[in-house]
Design a protein around this motif. Structure first.
Motif, PDB file in Angstrom:
ATOM      1  N   THR A  79       0.853  -1.174   0.000  1.00 17.38           N
ATOM      2  CA  THR A  79       0.000   0.000   0.000  1.00 17.38           C
ATOM      3  C   THR A  79       0.895   1.232   0.000  1.00 17.38           C
ATOM      4  N   HIS A  80       0.627   2.168  -0.871  1.00 22.79           N
ATOM      5  CA  HIS A  80       1.383   3.418  -0.872  1.00 22.79           C
ATOM      6  C   HIS A  80       0.906   4.243   0.312  1.00 22.79           C
ATOM      7  N   VAL A  81       1.865   4.717   1.089  1.00 20.69           N
ATOM      8  CA  VAL A  81       1.526   5.444   2.303  1.00 20.69           C
ATOM      9  C   VAL A  81       2.207   6.801   2.324  1.00 20.69           C
ATOM     10  N   ILE A  82       1.670   7.672   3.147  1.00 18.21           N
ATOM     11  CA  ILE A  82       2.276   8.967   3.430  1.00 18.21           C
ATOM     12  C   ILE A  82       2.649   8.948   4.907  1.00 18.21           C
ATOM     13  N   LEU A  83       3.886   9.357   5.203  1.00 19.36           N
ATOM     14  CA  LEU A  83       4.326   9.461   6.591  1.00 19.36           C
ATOM     15  C   LEU A  83       4.260  10.927   6.999  1.00 19.36           C
ATOM     16  N   LEU A  84       3.503  11.208   8.032  1.00 24.08           N
ATOM     17  CA  LEU A  84       3.452  12.548   8.604  1.00 24.08           C
ATOM     18  C   LEU A  84       4.333  12.518   9.841  1.00 24.08           C
ATOM     19  N   VAL A  85       5.435  13.264   9.805  1.00 23.55           N
ATOM     20  CA  VAL A  85       6.450  13.177  10.856  1.00 23.55           C
ATOM     21  C   VAL A  85       6.605  14.527  11.539  1.00 23.55           C
ATOM     22  N   ASP A  86       6.469  14.534  12.853  1.00 25.56           N
ATOM     23  CA  ASP A  86       6.702  15.719  13.668  1.00 25.56           C
ATOM     24  C   ASP A  86       7.613  15.290  14.808  1.00 25.56           C
ATOM     25  N   ASP A  87       8.921  15.523  14.639  1.00 19.73           N
ATOM     26  CA  ASP A  87       9.939  15.078  15.578  1.00 19.73           C
ATOM     27  C   ASP A  87       9.871  13.548  15.668  1.00 19.73           C
ATOM     28  N   LEU A  88       9.513  12.962  16.798  1.00 14.27           N
ATOM     29  CA  LEU A  88       9.437  11.509  16.919  1.00 14.27           C
ATOM     30  C   LEU A  88       8.008  10.992  16.761  1.00 14.27           C
ATOM     31  N   HIS A  89       7.052  11.883  16.617  1.00 12.72           N
ATOM     32  CA  HIS A  89       5.647  11.499  16.460  1.00 12.72           C
ATOM     33  C   HIS A  89       5.379  11.237  14.979  1.00 12.72           C
ATOM     34  N   VAL A  90       4.929  10.016  14.646  1.00 12.23           N
ATOM     35  CA  VAL A  90       4.741   9.602  13.256  1.00 12.23           C
ATOM     36  C   VAL A  90       3.318   9.095  13.058  1.00 12.23           C
ATOM     37  N   ARG A  91       2.727   9.517  11.952  1.00 12.05           N
ATOM     38  CA  ARG A  91       1.434   8.977  11.517  1.00 12.05           C
ATOM     39  C   ARG A  91       1.644   8.362  10.146  1.00 12.05           C
ATOM     40  N   VAL A  92       1.129   7.147   9.965  1.00 15.67           N
ATOM     41  CA  VAL A  92       1.196   6.447   8.677  1.00 15.67           C
ATOM     42  C   VAL A  92      -0.218   6.487   8.104  1.00 15.67           C
ATOM     43  N   VAL A  93      -0.351   7.118   6.913  1.00 19.80           N
ATOM     44  CA  VAL A  93      -1.654   7.346   6.311  1.00 19.80           C
ATOM     45  C   VAL A  93      -1.675   6.717   4.924  1.00 19.80           C
ATOM     46  N   ASP A  94      -2.780   6.054   4.571  1.00 20.13           N
ATOM     47  CA  ASP A  94      -2.961   5.503   3.223  1.00 20.13           C
ATOM     48  C   ASP A  94      -2.975   6.667   2.241  1.00 20.13           C
ATOM     49  N   ALA A  95      -2.124   6.623   1.209  1.00 24.97           N
ATOM     50  CA  ALA A  95      -1.986   7.717   0.254  1.00 24.97           C
ATOM     51  C   ALA A  95      -3.220   7.900  -0.609  1.00 24.97           C
ATOM     52  N   VAL A  96      -4.029   6.862  -0.802  1.00 26.45           N
ATOM     53  CA  VAL A  96      -5.197   6.951  -1.668  1.00 26.45           C
ATOM     54  C   VAL A  96      -6.437   7.354  -0.876  1.00 26.45           C
ATOM     55  N   THR A  97      -6.690   6.671   0.235  1.00 25.22           N
ATOM     56  CA  THR A  97      -7.934   6.890   0.979  1.00 25.22           C
ATOM     57  C   THR A  97      -7.800   7.916   2.099  1.00 25.22           C
ATOM     58  N   GLY A  98      -6.579   8.171   2.566  1.00 28.94           N
ATOM     59  CA  GLY A  98      -6.381   9.081   3.683  1.00 28.94           C
ATOM     60  C   GLY A  98      -6.624   8.432   5.033  1.00 28.94           C
ATOM     61  N   GLU A  99      -6.853   7.122   5.044  1.00 27.36           N
ATOM     62  CA  GLU A  99      -7.112   6.393   6.288  1.00 27.36           C
ATOM     63  C   GLU A  99      -5.841   6.351   7.144  1.00 27.36           C
ATOM     64  N   LEU A 100      -5.993   6.631   8.437  1.00 30.95           N
ATOM     65  CA  LEU A 100      -4.878   6.524   9.371  1.00 30.95           C
ATOM     66  C   LEU A 100      -4.615   5.051   9.635  1.00 30.95           C
ATOM     67  N   LEU A 101      -3.429   4.570   9.236  1.00 30.22           N
ATOM     68  CA  LEU A 101      -3.084   3.164   9.404  1.00 30.22           C
ATOM     69  C   LEU A 101      -2.387   2.908  10.732  1.00 30.22           C
ATOM     70  N   ARG A 102      -1.593   3.882  11.157  1.00 29.29           N
ATOM     71  CA  ARG A 102      -0.846   3.702  12.396  1.00 29.29           C
ATOM     72  C   ARG A 102      -0.376   5.052  12.904  1.00 29.29           C
ATOM     73  N   GLU A 103      -0.329   5.179  14.218  1.00 35.18           N
ATOM     74  CA  GLU A 103       0.198   6.374  14.861  1.00 35.18           C
ATOM     75  C   GLU A 103       1.117   5.915  15.980  1.00 35.18           C
ATOM     76  N   LEU A 104       2.304   6.501  16.054  1.00 37.11           N
ATOM     77  CA  LEU A 104       3.260   6.067  17.066  1.00 37.11           C
ATOM     78  C   LEU A 104       4.257   7.155  17.378  1.00 37.11           C
ATOM     79  N   ILE A 105       4.966   6.970  18.464  1.00 33.19           N
ATOM     80  CA  ILE A 105       6.120   7.788  18.812  1.00 33.19           C
ATOM     81  C   ILE A 105       7.326   6.882  18.684  1.00 33.19           C
ATOM     82  N   VAL A 106       8.269   7.258  17.812  1.00 34.65           N
ATOM     83  CA  VAL A 106       9.438   6.428  17.521  1.00 34.65           C
ATOM     84  C   VAL A 106      10.327   6.352  18.758  1.00 34.65           C
ATOM     85  N   ASP A 107      10.685   5.130  19.137  1.00 34.91           N
ATOM     86  CA  ASP A 107      11.635   4.894  20.215  1.00 34.91           C
ATOM     87  C   ASP A 107      13.019   4.838  19.583  1.00 34.91           C
ATOM     88  N   PRO A 108      13.846   5.876  19.766  1.00 36.36           N
ATOM     89  CA  PRO A 108      15.152   5.916  19.100  1.00 36.36           C
ATOM     90  C   PRO A 108      16.111   4.813  19.535  1.00 36.36           C
TER      91      PRO A 108
END
Length: 93
Positions: free
Chosen positions: A49-78
């Motif tokens: 699935t083609h996705v768009i990553l919305l990244v704000d520092d360590l906060h990441v949202r993975v969104v479906d590029a076609v439908t805009g559905e939020l697939l996953r939201e997380l805070i990256v553990d470095p």
């Protein structure tokens, strides 16, 4: 300001894929944080699935590029290369 990354894979000729590096398994995108790759699993359901990553520092949202559905939201553990989905239930107290 949040960064917008379009993750379509790296199979374009002449791109970074020309370097010898392993590809993550299907359903996983790779994001570099502090120069280190971190693998974010979306699950087999969203493999290819083609996705768009919305990244704000360590906060990441993975969104479906076609439908805009939020697939996953997380805070990256470095400290971890692979970011688990945390599907475990909390213990009963």
């Amino acid at each position: 300001m949040p960064a917008l990354l379009l993750a379509l894979g790296d199979d374009e000729p002449g791109g970074d894929a020309a370097q010898a590096r392993p590809h993550p398994p299907p359903g996983v995108v790779t994001l570099r944080v502090g120069g280190r790759p971190h693998h974010i699993g979306d699950g087999r359901t969203h493999a290819r699935t083609h996705v768009i990553l919305l990244v704000d520092d360590l906060h990441v949202r993975v969104v479906d590029a076609v439908t805009g559905e939020l697939l996953r939201e997380l805070i990256v553990d470095p400290t971890r290369d692979y970011q688990p989905r945390n599907k475990r239930k909390p213990p009963n107290l």
